[in-house]
Design a protein around this motif. Structure first.
Motif, PDB file in Angstrom:
ATOM      1  N   PHE A 184      20.578  -6.750 -10.058  1.00  0.00           N
ATOM      2  CA  PHE A 184      19.715  -7.787 -10.616  1.00  0.00           C
ATOM      3  C   PHE A 184      20.438  -8.468 -11.776  1.00  0.00           C
ATOM      4  CE2 PHE A 184      17.141  -4.427  -8.853  1.00  0.00           C
ATOM      5  CZ  PHE A 184      16.075  -5.067  -8.233  1.00  0.00           C
ATOM      6  N   GLY A 185      20.269  -9.764 -11.875  1.00  0.00           N
ATOM      7  CA  GLY A 185      20.838 -10.492 -13.003  1.00  0.00           C
ATOM      8  C   GLY A 185      20.171 -11.842 -13.140  1.00  0.00           C
ATOM      9  N   GLY A 186      20.203 -12.385 -14.361  1.00  0.00           N
ATOM     10  CA  GLY A 186      19.604 -13.687 -14.614  1.00  0.00           C
ATOM     11  C   GLY A 186      20.543 -14.595 -15.379  1.00  0.00           C
ATOM     12  N   SER A 187      20.619 -15.862 -15.002  1.00  0.00           N
ATOM     13  CA  SER A 187      21.537 -16.848 -15.572  1.00  0.00           C
ATOM     14  C   SER A 187      22.954 -16.505 -15.099  1.00  0.00           C
ATOM     15  CB  SER A 187      21.402 -16.884 -17.093  1.00  0.00           C
ATOM     16  OG  SER A 187      21.988 -18.050 -17.628  1.00  0.00           O
ATOM     17  N   TYR A 188      23.954 -16.523 -15.978  1.00  0.00           N
ATOM     18  CA  TYR A 188      25.306 -16.129 -15.546  1.00  0.00           C
ATOM     19  C   TYR A 188      25.312 -14.749 -14.896  1.00  0.00           C
ATOM     20  CZ  TYR A 188      30.040 -14.217 -16.322  1.00  0.00           C
ATOM     21  OH  TYR A 188      31.243 -13.577 -16.186  1.00  0.00           O
ATOM     22  N   THR A 466       7.969 -23.132 -13.673  1.00  0.00           N
ATOM     23  CA  THR A 466       8.514 -22.046 -14.492  1.00  0.00           C
ATOM     24  C   THR A 466       9.939 -22.366 -14.932  1.00  0.00           C
ATOM     25  OG1 THR A 466       9.310 -20.761 -12.585  1.00  0.00           O
ATOM     26  CG2 THR A 466       7.087 -20.305 -13.387  1.00  0.00           C
ATOM     27  N   SER A 467      10.358 -21.672 -15.982  1.00  0.00           N
ATOM     28  CA  SER A 467      11.622 -21.977 -16.636  1.00  0.00           C
ATOM     29  C   SER A 467      12.647 -20.890 -16.363  1.00  0.00           C
ATOM     30  CB  SER A 467      11.387 -22.164 -18.139  1.00  0.00           C
ATOM     31  OG  SER A 467      10.807 -20.995 -18.688  1.00  0.00           O
ATOM     32  N   HIS A 468      13.662 -20.836 -17.226  1.00  0.00           N
ATOM     33  CA  HIS A 468      14.856 -20.023 -17.030  1.00  0.00           C
ATOM     34  C   HIS A 468      14.527 -18.523 -17.013  1.00  0.00           C
ATOM     35  CE1 HIS A 468      19.192 -19.886 -16.901  1.00  0.00           C
ATOM     36  NE2 HIS A 468      19.275 -19.097 -17.962  1.00  0.00           N
ATOM     37  N   CYS A 469      14.806 -17.878 -15.874  1.00  0.00           N
ATOM     38  CA  CYS A 469      14.667 -16.417 -15.734  1.00  0.00           C
ATOM     39  C   CYS A 469      13.238 -15.923 -15.980  1.00  0.00           C
ATOM     40  CB  CYS A 469      15.616 -15.682 -16.681  1.00  0.00           C
ATOM     41  SG  CYS A 469      17.361 -16.037 -16.421  1.00  0.00           S
ATOM     42  N   ALA A 470      12.246 -16.787 -15.821  1.00  0.00           N
ATOM     43  CA  ALA A 470      10.861 -16.389 -16.114  1.00  0.00           C
ATOM     44  C   ALA A 470      10.407 -15.217 -15.251  1.00  0.00           C
ATOM     45  CB  ALA A 470       9.924 -17.578 -15.918  1.00  0.00           C
ATOM     46  N   ASN A 471      10.890 -15.137 -14.016  1.00  0.00           N
ATOM     47  CA  ASN A 471      10.462 -14.076 -13.113  1.00  0.00           C
ATOM     48  C   ASN A 471      10.946 -12.705 -13.554  1.00  0.00           C
ATOM     49  OD1 ASN A 471      13.094 -15.374 -12.027  1.00  0.00           O
ATOM     50  ND2 ASN A 471      13.097 -13.357 -11.089  1.00  0.00           N
ATOM     51  N   MET A 472      11.959 -12.648 -14.435  1.00  0.00           N
ATOM     52  CA  MET A 472      12.512 -11.367 -14.852  1.00  0.00           C
ATOM     53  C   MET A 472      11.711 -10.712 -15.963  1.00  0.00           C
ATOM     54  SD  MET A 472      16.603 -12.167 -14.749  1.00  0.00           S
ATOM     55  CE  MET A 472      17.039 -10.420 -14.728  1.00  0.00           C
ATOM     56  N   ASN A 473      10.864 -11.488 -16.629  1.00  0.00           N
ATOM     57  CA  ASN A 473      10.063 -10.942 -17.720  1.00  0.00           C
ATOM     58  C   ASN A 473       8.994  -9.986 -17.186  1.00  0.00           C
ATOM     59  OD1 ASN A 473      11.412 -12.421 -19.705  1.00  0.00           O
ATOM     60  ND2 ASN A 473      10.074 -14.185 -19.463  1.00  0.00           N
ATOM     61  N   PRO A 474       8.464  -9.113 -18.029  1.00  0.00           N
ATOM     62  CA  PRO A 474       7.373  -8.241 -17.583  1.00  0.00           C
ATOM     63  C   PRO A 474       6.174  -9.064 -17.116  1.00  0.00           C
ATOM     64  CG  PRO A 474       8.240  -7.518 -19.701  1.00  0.00           C
ATOM     65  CD  PRO A 474       8.864  -8.840 -19.425  1.00  0.00           C
ATOM     66  N   SER A 475       5.472  -8.562 -16.137  1.00  0.00           N
ATOM     67  CA  SER A 475       4.285  -9.243 -15.617  1.00  0.00           C
ATOM     68  C   SER A 475       3.174  -9.251 -16.663  1.00  0.00           C
ATOM     69  CB  SER A 475       3.781  -8.540 -14.350  1.00  0.00           C
ATOM     70  OG  SER A 475       4.789  -8.509 -13.359  1.00  0.00           O
ATOM     71  N   LYS A 476       2.471 -10.383 -16.753  1.00  0.00           N
ATOM     72  CA  LYS A 476       1.332 -10.504 -17.657  1.00  0.00           C
ATOM     73  C   LYS A 476       0.153 -11.101 -16.895  1.00  0.00           C
ATOM     74  CE  LYS A 476       2.986 -13.240 -20.816  1.00  0.00           C
ATOM     75  NZ  LYS A 476       4.266 -13.677 -20.235  1.00  0.00           N
ATOM     76  N   LYS A 477      -1.058 -10.764 -17.331  1.00  0.00           N
ATOM     77  CA  LYS A 477      -2.242 -11.299 -16.685  1.00  0.00           C
ATOM     78  C   LYS A 477      -2.318 -12.818 -16.804  1.00  0.00           C
ATOM     79  CE  LYS A 477      -5.101  -7.163 -17.254  1.00  0.00           C
ATOM     80  NZ  LYS A 477      -6.331  -6.566 -17.871  1.00  0.00           N
ATOM     81  N   SER A 478      -1.703 -13.353 -17.847  1.00  0.00           N
ATOM     82  CA  SER A 478      -1.755 -14.791 -18.082  1.00  0.00           C
ATOM     83  C   SER A 478      -0.696 -15.574 -17.308  1.00  0.00           C
ATOM     84  CB  SER A 478      -1.584 -15.074 -19.577  1.00  0.00           C
ATOM     85  OG  SER A 478      -0.337 -14.552 -20.045  1.00  0.00           O
ATOM     86  N   ASP A 479       0.137 -14.883 -16.521  1.00  0.00           N
ATOM     87  CA  ASP A 479       1.177 -15.579 -15.771  1.00  0.00           C
ATOM     88  C   ASP A 479       0.570 -16.581 -14.798  1.00  0.00           C
ATOM     89  OD1 ASP A 479       3.364 -14.301 -16.910  1.00  0.00           O
ATOM     90  OD2 ASP A 479       3.270 -12.628 -15.494  1.00  0.00           O
ATOM     91  N   PRO A 480       1.199 -17.758 -14.634  1.00  0.00           N
ATOM     92  CA  PRO A 480       0.679 -18.734 -13.671  1.00  0.00           C
ATOM     93  C   PRO A 480       0.779 -18.218 -12.240  1.00  0.00           C
ATOM     94  CG  PRO A 480       2.824 -19.410 -14.510  1.00  0.00           C
ATOM     95  CD  PRO A 480       2.401 -18.236 -15.336  1.00  0.00           C
ATOM     96  N   ARG A 481      -0.086 -18.714 -11.412  1.00  0.00           N
ATOM     97  CA  ARG A 481      -0.163 -18.245 -10.029  1.00  0.00           C
ATOM     98  C   ARG A 481       1.171 -18.339  -9.275  1.00  0.00           C
ATOM     99  NH1 ARG A 481      -2.552 -14.585  -6.908  1.00  0.00           N
ATOM    100  NH2 ARG A 481      -2.809 -15.287  -4.759  1.00  0.00           N
TER     101      ARG A 481
END
Length: 508
Positions: A184-188, A466-481
């Protein structure tokens, strides 16, 4: 878990100190690192509280002695490369291995504690391991920033480091082909994840490459084309009115520069020094543009007001005056959020920073990364075409001049390096298998990634809004669908790869 709090606070303070001498975009990157570290700490503490009184094994940190040059063993010299291992979720002995790849900044223990990959590690019983990139963070010798040492900094050497680390982990835990590796990696590092699967398919079974700019490009005009489109995108709070106001504001800045109204610009934008040199004026326009570029790339991360919606709210507010006056308001808010009294526009100071060989073991490695852009990738974000809403002083030649002045790399050598990188890895058609490319459509870097399925197993996910590497962050209830659905798809493919590996453990 109490030891995590002082560590993160210490990191926060050290990054603030480092950021004082940085340009606006580097300063934003530092702040995003801070934000993500603090969020990771909160998420880790929260999860641990839910699991108590279950025993917890802290990730182990170590160093692996690596050769400076994997391709010339007669070189002889070596360096210590830092890594982390988290065994907490591992289903011994046959559980998979999830490899988190470091990039152009220091890595921390949170690389194996928090994030979507760790949520999947818990679900699938994976051993989580992470390797810091050579010449960044603590993975560097005391003379590592000297020009003669930087020649050992490249993506090819980094991939060889990963292969060596694979062997180390395999021997340490007596792993077999039954232990499926996914990276797994994000950006470079997202590009490195894809390239590790491409070049070492016998070592890593599959890869998730997030926000990965696998296509090197000298003149990255597409970056600010995406920024302009994102400033116009109502999904993230942008509008055509906002984009036009930004363009008018920067046009007004350029007009004042051409007219020699330097004292007015110095006062209006709180310049730390006089704009006496032409390069200082270029630096001013670049710093102002960085506020918008950073807000698009890291939408809602890093600093208060650092989002497309918040900036556009200011830029379309006619009560603040002309678009130029609104840009002044944006800059004032930025300086206040960053707690800086003025904007550093000195080109000479920038040159001194890039030439400095003094080590900093935290944050983004600016000198190292600029060296890699000069010798491998380009990625220079310019504003010379009509779609760009910023200053026309942001030119390719001004950025290539830095390669010559700092590292002695001539512009034609940079262009040749970019061409070689694309030939070596395949650009945005790498012709590999079992790679999932994940991008957000407001992230400017998605323009250099893989956006459509290349084959039945080389797949792409493009996430709306969504923006840069947003999917790599921890899941939150407020995340967009769309982000929630994307993570579900990533999870599905990871599970599918693991099922396939169990059926055919020798598959490559």
């Amino acid at each position: 878990m109490g030891h995590l709090v002082p560590r993160v606070l210490g990191l926060f303070l050290s990054l603030l100190i480092l950021a004082e001498a940085a340009r606006n975009f580097q300063l934003l990157q530092q702040r995003v690192l801070q934000w993500r570290e603090v969020q990771a700490m909160k998420e880790t503490l929260s999860r641990r509280q839910l699991l108590l009184p279950a025993p917890w094994r802290a990730p182990s940190e170590g160093v692996l002695r690596q050769p400076l040059d994997h391709f010339n063993r007669q070189e002889g010299r070596a360096f210590n490369q830092r890594f982390w291992i988290n065994e907490e979720y591992w289903h011994r002995p046959a559980g998979p291995v999830f490899l988190y790849i470091g990039g152009e900044s220091a890595l921390s223990q949170f690389s194996v504690l928090s994030g979507h990959h760790m949520e999947m590690a818990e679900k699938y019983g994976a051993l989580a391991v992470a390797l810091e990139h050579r010449f960044y963070g603590a993975s560097i010798n005391p003379d590592g920033l000297r020009d003669d040492s930087l020649r050992f900094l490249s993506s090819q050497q980094a991939l060889a480091d990963l292969a060596s680390f694979h062997l180390f982990v395999t021997q340490k835990y007596n792993l077999t082909q039954n232990n499926t590796w996914i990276c797994f990696g994000g950006s470079y590092p997202g590009s490195l994840a894809a390239w590790f699967r491409l070049k070492f398919p016998h070592l890593v079974f599959a890869a998730v490459a997030s926000s990965a700019p696998v296509q090197a490009q000298l003149d990255f005009t597409g970056y600010n084309q995406v920024v302009a489109a994102s400033l116009s995108d109502p999904v993230v709070g942008g509008s055509a009115q906002c984009r036009e106001a930004v363009a008018q504001a920067f046009s007004a800045v350029d007009q004042r520069l051409r007219a020699g109204q330097l004292a007015e610009l110095e006062k209006d934008f709180h310049s730390c020094g006089n704009l006496t040199e032409p390069h200082d004026r270029e630096q001013l326009t670049s710093n102002l543009a960085d506020i918008f570029m950073g807000a698009v790339q890291y939408n809602n991360e890093g600093f208060q007001g650092g989002s497309v919606a918040s900036l556009c709210t200011i830029m379309i507010n006619g009560d603040l005056g002309s678009p130029y006056q609104r840009l002044i308001a944006v800059n004032n808010d930025f300086l206040e959020a960053m707690a800086f009294p003025c904007m550093e526009n000195s080109h000479q100071r920038l040159m001194a920073e890039l030439r400095s060989t003094n080590l900093s073991l935290t944050g983004v490695g600016e000198r190292q990364w600029y060296f890699q852009t000069c010798t491998e990738f380009g990625y220079y974000q310019t504003c010379e075409d009509s779609t760009c809403p910023f200053s026309r002083l942001m030119t390719l030649s001004s950025q290539l001049d830095l390669c010559t002045q700092v590292f002695g790399v001539a512009p034609e050598r940079v262009a040749e390096a970019v061409t070689f990188t694309n030939e070596y890895y395949g650009a945005d058609h790498p012709k590999a298998s079992r790679i999932l490319f994940v991008n957000g459509d407001i992230d400017p870097w998605h323009a250099l990634s893989v956006l459509t399925n290349q084959s039945r197993s080389e797949l792409a996910i493009l996430i709306n809004g969504t923006s840069h590497c947003a999917n790599m962050n921890p899941s939150k209830k407020s995340d967009p669908r769309p982000l929630i659905l994307a993570r579900e798809w990533i999870d599905y493919h990871v599970g599918d790869w693991l099922r396939l590996a169990r059926k055919a453990p020798s598959a490559s």
